[in-house]
Design a protein around this motif. Structure first.
Motif: not given
Length: 250
Positions: A22-46
């Motif tokens: 992300l630091t290598d990409l130019a400011p203003g070079s993308v129109g939008a962000v759509l993503t599905d990152p790791p949730y890091c879920s399950g701490g209470n049950v797993r």
């Protein structure tokens, strides 16, 4: 720094850590962000540090997909990490541009915190109803929804198309990733986005396939080499299919 970069039709796929790329990409070079990152879920049950296949797959399906990285953070480190990547992504998006990031119910509060810590204007939540095909829990409510948190880089004018506020689609029967989502879900979310669309956590490339279907340029980043190769293959197939259909469109 990127380890590898490939151009496939209107898509650019990068193998590397999102925080570096992300630091290598130019400011203003993308129109939008759509993503599905790791949730890091399950701490209470797993065990949060368990393999992703152990956390998210039935034991009979373990080994069906490669493991994915970055899913072992506790909530404090998840907030810090999310704020970092969301802040770096915001500098790439012009004023009014959209951020849409997925979460489950466990990480929904901290995800909305991170969006605001990174300087985005939190606008709402779009539920993904996974239908009654989702796994039942005896004596409990089904865990039937995940959530797309959406925000803008500052103000956004009231103009353009309208997208649904809820999407209903089952989890794909044929998946390419442990946490794979439907292409039609991503295509629907793209309905109010301008390209190029940035996906810092590309996984198997589902957002990219949806971008090809929508005719939008795409930039995907993935740290896991196995999934990077899956994404490249899927994008090659999607671009080939689109080019085959295009001459007959008129």
């Amino acid at each position: 720094m990127p380890i590898e970069r490939r151009t496939i039709g209107p898509a650019t796929l990068v193998l590397g850590d999102a925080l570096d790329v992300l630091t290598d990409l130019a400011p203003g070079s993308v129109g939008a962000v759509l993503t599905d990152p790791p949730y890091c879920s399950g701490g209470n049950v797993r065990d949060r540090a368990a393999a992703t296949s152990a956390k998210y797959l039935h034991h009979s399906r373990r080994g069906a997909y490669p493991e994915f990285q970055g899913d072992t953070r506790d909530q404090r480190s998840f907030l810090a990490w999310s704020t970092l990547w969301m802040g770096r992504a915001r500098r790439l998006v012009p004023a009014g541009g959209l951020l849409v990031v997925f979460s489950d119910w466990r990480q929904l509060p901290v995800t909305t915190d991170a969006v605001q810590c990174a300087g985005w204007v939190w606008r709402g939540i779009v539920p993904w109803d996974k239908t009654e095909a989702s796994r039942p829990q005896l004596g409990r409510y089904r865990v039937q929804a995940e959530y797309a948190v959406w925000a803008t880089n500052g103000s956004r004018i009231l103009a353009g198309p309208v997208a649904p506020g809820v999407f209903r689609a089952p989890v794909p029967k044929v998946k390419h990733h442990i946490a794979g989502k439907p292409v039609e879900l991503m295509a629907g979310l793209l309905g109010v986005m301008e390209g190029p669309v940035l996906d810092p956590f590309m996984g198997s490339g589902t957002v990219g396939v949806a971008c090809v279907a929508r005719g939008l340029p795409y930039i995907g980043i993935e740290v896991e080499p196995a999934y990077y190769e899956v994404a490249c293959r899927r994008l090659e197939e999607a671009v080939k299919a689109a080019s085959t259909v295009a001459p007959n469109a008129g």
